[in-house]
Design a protein around this motif. Sequence first.
Motif, PDB file in Angstrom:
ATOM      1  N   LEU A 390      21.030 -29.825 -34.604  1.00  0.00           N
ATOM      2  CA  LEU A 390      19.587 -30.078 -34.430  1.00  0.00           C
ATOM      3  C   LEU A 390      19.275 -30.532 -33.000  1.00  0.00           C
ATOM      4  N   GLU A 391      20.144 -31.366 -32.433  1.00  0.00           N
ATOM      5  CA  GLU A 391      19.914 -31.826 -31.068  1.00  0.00           C
ATOM      6  C   GLU A 391      19.966 -30.649 -30.091  1.00  0.00           C
ATOM      7  N   PHE A 392      20.950 -29.764 -30.230  1.00  0.00           N
ATOM      8  CA  PHE A 392      21.086 -28.601 -29.365  1.00  0.00           C
ATOM      9  C   PHE A 392      19.919 -27.625 -29.567  1.00  0.00           C
ATOM     10  N   LEU A 393      19.482 -27.498 -30.831  1.00  0.00           N
ATOM     11  CA  LEU A 393      18.366 -26.608 -31.144  1.00  0.00           C
ATOM     12  C   LEU A 393      17.075 -27.084 -30.494  1.00  0.00           C
ATOM     13  N   LEU A 394      16.836 -28.383 -30.546  1.00  0.00           N
ATOM     14  CA  LEU A 394      15.602 -28.923 -29.972  1.00  0.00           C
ATOM     15  C   LEU A 394      15.629 -28.876 -28.448  1.00  0.00           C
ATOM     16  N   LEU A 395      16.818 -28.967 -27.866  1.00  0.00           N
ATOM     17  CA  LEU A 395      16.905 -28.875 -26.415  1.00  0.00           C
ATOM     18  C   LEU A 395      16.631 -27.451 -25.942  1.00  0.00           C
ATOM     19  N   ARG A 396      17.170 -26.472 -26.600  1.00  0.00           N
ATOM     20  CA  ARG A 396      16.993 -25.078 -26.180  1.00  0.00           C
ATOM     21  C   ARG A 396      15.683 -24.463 -26.682  1.00  0.00           C
ATOM     22  N   LYS A 397      15.228 -24.866 -27.784  1.00  0.00           N
ATOM     23  CA  LYS A 397      14.010 -24.330 -28.405  1.00  0.00           C
ATOM     24  C   LYS A 397      13.992 -22.810 -28.387  1.00  0.00           C
ATOM     25  N   PRO A 398      14.973 -22.149 -29.031  1.00  0.00           N
ATOM     26  CA  PRO A 398      15.044 -20.673 -29.018  1.00  0.00           C
ATOM     27  C   PRO A 398      13.919 -20.062 -29.858  1.00  0.00           C
ATOM     28  N   HIS A 399      13.567 -18.811 -29.451  1.00  0.00           N
ATOM     29  CA  HIS A 399      12.547 -18.109 -30.240  1.00  0.00           C
ATOM     30  C   HIS A 399      13.132 -17.603 -31.567  1.00  0.00           C
TER      31      HIS A 399
END
Length: 438
Positions: A390-399
């Motif tokens: 979740l932390e990595f996902l929120l940092l990258r914010k992929p489409h």
Amino acid sequence: MSMSEFPDAVAPLEDLASPERLESPELDISLGELAHQESSDQLGQLASPGQPAAEDQLAPPGQPVAEDQLAPPGQASPPEQPSSELLPTVSPEAINFLTSITTKELQTLHFTDSLVTISDTGRELGEFTISVLPILYNSFSSCLSVHANSHGSIDSIPCGTSISAYLTQNLETLEHYHHEYIKLKEQPLVRKTSMKKGDDGYVVTKEITSGQNVKSKTLTFTLEEMQGFVSEASNLILLRILAQRNKVPDNMVFLSFDTEMELSPSTYMDLGHRMMKIGKEEKDVLGIQRTVHSEEDGPMSWQCNFLPDGHLTSRVQVGSPVTMVLTKLPHVKQTVEADPKPVFEKKPLNWEEDMQLYFKFIDRTEALKADYGSYLRHHPELRSLMADFLEFLLLRKPHDVVTFAAEYFASFSTLRTEQSPFLTAKKSSPFKEQKDLN
């Protein structure tokens, strides 16, 4: 002798000894009726002392016999073809009746009739029984096994007759065996008739034994000639069906054997309803008359009465002083009709308003929460893994979140091959379609 009757008590023994009394086309004729039949069958008639035996007669013991008169004991004469004269025809109404018989109707005929044979003076002479059972016969299904017996004793002389047969659903005879006897001390009389269906037709064998003399005769009939044939066993079933249907169709003409084993027309007539006393009760019965129209002996008729369920209550040959009667009402099976299945209107289900379903939902929810909580407590690494993702996902914010998650968790797979640490910007991802990279 025939199935249903016994000789009158006052009949002289020489009358009983006449094989002419053995000739009857009907299964259940009593011996008492045989004294009144004017049968022309002389196959077993005894010649008087000193008189040569006729070509078609049996000679008494000690009298010479013509070469072509008797076959050796136990050996049948060569098969004979039926007369070349024009054979009687079966009516279309009779054929339609036989083809209309259903398996459901046959299932209602599996019962036993038991009657008492009495003379015109009311004296009991013997008993008469008919038994019908289902049976599997070779490749045929829905077959019937028919057994009929009539036995008694007149002036201490045993006499009787029996029939065994196998029938198809349309009352076609597959096998038929008829045995009649009078056990005289000096010269017993026995008549045996057998009929069996083959691929090409029927073979009928008739054997008459008078003392030590035996005469046999074999006839063959094609399947076409036997179309619409009703044997004595088939007649018993046919009468039960007519009684249950409570109707005798008009213009029904079948084929049956007369006393000379010749095919003759056989008809049925409705005698109407009447009240009959059985034991202490009065019952409504249907009368049916069967007539065999023989060219040699003339018409011979039998009258029967039936209960609505097909049980036989009485039987008599026209002109005979002997009658078979039912003395006790049979046990009738009560058919209980199944109640129709109830039809309920489909209503929309609102589980939140249904208290029982609502509490089941609450209980199931609590059970799942407890199960999931227990799993997380036993696997603390799951919380760390999900937190990192979740932390990595929120940092990258992929489409494309799904593809991002697939690439992230692919690094934990043991099946993934090692890659170069120098990655290119346009390197294709196994989780993306090729067109997305263009």
